[in-house]
Scaffold this active site. Structure first.
Site, PDB file in Angstrom:
ATOM      1  N   GLY A  68     102.842  42.997  32.893  1.00  0.00           N
ATOM      2  CA  GLY A  68     103.068  43.815  31.714  1.00  0.00           C
ATOM      3  C   GLY A  68     102.123  43.484  30.580  1.00  0.00           C
TER       4      GLY A  68
ATOM      5  CD  GLU B  86      90.274  50.574  26.104  1.00  0.00           C
ATOM      6  OE1 GLU B  86      90.831  50.538  27.208  1.00  0.00           O
ATOM      7  OE2 GLU B  86      90.216  49.589  25.343  1.00  0.00           O
TER       8      GLU B  86
ATOM      9  CG  HIS C 202      92.774  54.815  28.843  1.00  0.00           C
ATOM     10  ND1 HIS C 202      93.022  53.919  29.855  1.00  0.00           N
ATOM     11  CD2 HIS C 202      92.217  54.093  27.836  1.00  0.00           C
ATOM     12  CE1 HIS C 202      92.642  52.718  29.487  1.00  0.00           C
ATOM     13  NE2 HIS C 202      92.150  52.799  28.259  1.00  0.00           N
TER      14      HIS C 202
ATOM     15  CG  ASN D 144      89.867  51.771  31.762  1.00  0.00           C
ATOM     16  OD1 ASN D 144      90.836  51.596  32.485  1.00  0.00           O
ATOM     17  ND2 ASN D 144      89.843  52.679  30.808  1.00  0.00           N
TER      18      ASN D 144
ATOM     19  CB  CYS E 180      93.516  54.496  36.602  1.00  0.00           C
ATOM     20  SG  CYS E 180      94.459  55.150  35.209  1.00  0.00           S
TER      21      CYS E 180
ATOM     22  CB  ALA F 127     103.737  52.530  34.628  1.00  0.00           C
ATOM     23  CB  SER F 128     101.619  48.086  32.541  1.00  0.00           C
ATOM     24  OG  SER F 128     101.364  46.706  32.424  1.00  0.00           O
TER      25      SER F 128
END
Length: 452
Positions: A29, A183, A259, A119, A376, A36-37
């Site tokens: 996290g 980013e 993002h 990223n 991602c 979600a993380s």
């Protein structure tokens, strides 16, 4: 726009570079604003399953006729980072002290987040640059420690793969400052009818450091600044008439859109987005239409069709849009989308109206649980045939490489990993052994410090 050469007129292909998920993939996290993380923090992860899921996605894309390549993981745990923040002793002692005194720092130093290569950098093709070369700027990722520590190795990997100065230009990352928060390609899209003609570049930012009246999100920080986006456009020698800057909607950032690629995706002349993606969306659309001479197709999904919360939880807009070898437009969506009645109904409509020829689904659940969907995991690099021949082709996925990587994962990756395991010195030796072998498999030589 004129070019110093004619390489931009050659036949080109969009090569999809996926980040290979590394042996230390875990759930800590670490990313504020990534819901979600955060919701899966401290759960037990499955590194072997994660890597196989990512590899299966690459194979699925390749089966559609999409040129597919691989970016390797970064060496983790990052012992150098832990030493820089004051931990001393031999490597096992450094790990033990970090676990005891600052477990959050240890988790950051062991993060597998380099898998999310959207990223890694911003890349602009030779057809768009005045000097007719492909330009790379690695992202500085200053808003989080675990990601900011990736930049140096990312730059080295990109320079190794794309090392021919006739075709490729590598810029240094932007200064490590909140004013220049960058980013990478997760906030960047390109629109063009054909890949080998000059396109229109869309740079999306969350904050404007020069605007005293800029409206900012209230819950989570904006990660990309306008100043960073403008700097990358200058470095890449882009035609200002073909560059559009757009501001993220702060409401979306507060809803978990850390993002732009969580709420919008662009491909060829299609922009597929949620109505909450941009601040002043009507103005953004008008500017894009003008820049593309009305060639762009904008498909906006309303909140009535799909709520902002459902858009974030399903990662619909973090799907990939690709063109197959036979010219069909395909949406590759995460499996989470198939579980949503609202999303499946919407996708049926979009196939019926010709936006997509078909939809395919991919299981990247381990990445999704850590906050990253299909888009991602990939960095798009438009290359002519000559440019592709000039890069290190050992990273291009083939049937043989797929088989070798599958066996490599089974040899080196643990079935499960918890945050309590991160200080295990065996994990460090296992990871280094795996990456040393991987560098040889991908024909990348000694790209890691521990190999030198």
């Amino acid at each position: 726009m004129t070019h110093d050469n004619q390489r931009g007129l050659e036949v080109a292909a969009e090569v999809n570079f996926d980040g290979l998920i590394g042996p230390t993939h875990h759930f800590a996290g670490l990313a504020p604003g990534n819901l979600a993380s955060w919701s899966h923090r401290d759960q037990t992860s499955n590194p072997r399953a994660a890597a196989h899921q990512g590899l299966a996605k690459m194979r699925q894309l390749r089966s559609l006729g999409v040129p597919q390549a691989i970016l390797p993981p970064q060496p983790r745990p990052n012992i150098g980072l832990l030493r820089r923040v004051g931990f001393t002793g031999d490597d096992p002692t450094v790990l033990e002290k970090a676990q005891r005194e600052a477990p959050r720092l240890l988790a950051a130093a062991t993060s597998g987040s380099s898998m999310w290569t959207a990223n890694a950098a911003t890349v602009c093709p030779s057809a768009d640059a005045i000097d007719g070369r492909v330009h790379f700027t690695p992202a500085n990722l200053v808003t989080s420690l675990h990601r900011a520590s990736e930049t140096e190795v990312t730059a080295r990997i990109l320079r190794t793969i794309f090392d021919d100065q006739r075709f490729f230009v590598h810029h240094s990352a932007l200064p490590s400052s909140a004013d220049m928060g960058d980013e990478g390609a997760a906030n960047h899209s390109r629109f063009a009818d054909e890949l080998n003609v000059p396109g229109v570049q869309l740079f999306v930012f969350g904050s404007d450091r020069d605007d005293a009246h800029d409206s900012n999100p209230k819950r989570f920080a904006a990660r990309q600044t306008r100043q960073a986006s403008e700097s990358v456009a200058r470095l890449h020698r882009l035609d200002p008439q073909r560059v559009v800057f757009a501001k993220q909607n702060p409401i979306a950032i507060d809803a978990g859109v850390f993002h732009n690629d969580v709420i919008a995706v662009g491909h060829r002349q299609l922009l597929f987005c949620h109505e909450a993606a941009f601040a002043q969306s009507r103005r953004v659309y008008e500017t894009l239409r003008k820049a593309t001479r009305d060639q762009i197709r904008i498909v906006e999904v309303s909140s009535q069709q799909l709520s902002l919360q459902d858009a974030v939880s399903t990662y619909l807009f973090n799907s990939q849009v690709v063109t197959t070898a036979d010219g069909r437009t395909v949406l590759m969506a995460p499996e989470h989308c198939r579980r949503s009645n609202a999303v499946t109904a919407l996708l049926e409509e979009l196939v019926a109206d010709g936006t997509f020829d078909f939809v395919t689904y991919v299981d990247v659940g381990q990445s999704m649980n850590n906050g990253g969907g299909p888009a991602c995991l990939r960095l798009r690099v438009v290359l002519t045939g000559e440019q592709q021949a000039a890069m290190t082709n050992g990273v291009m996925l083939t049937d043989r490489l797929h088989q070798n990587l599958s066996l490599w994962i089974d040899r080196h990756y643990r079935e499960t990993l918890s945050t309590a395991d991160l200080a295990d010195p065996n994990l460090l030796s296992e990871s280094r052994s795996a990456l040393d072998e991987l560098a040889a498999l991908l024909d990348l030589g000694s790209i890691y410090d521990f190999q030198r």
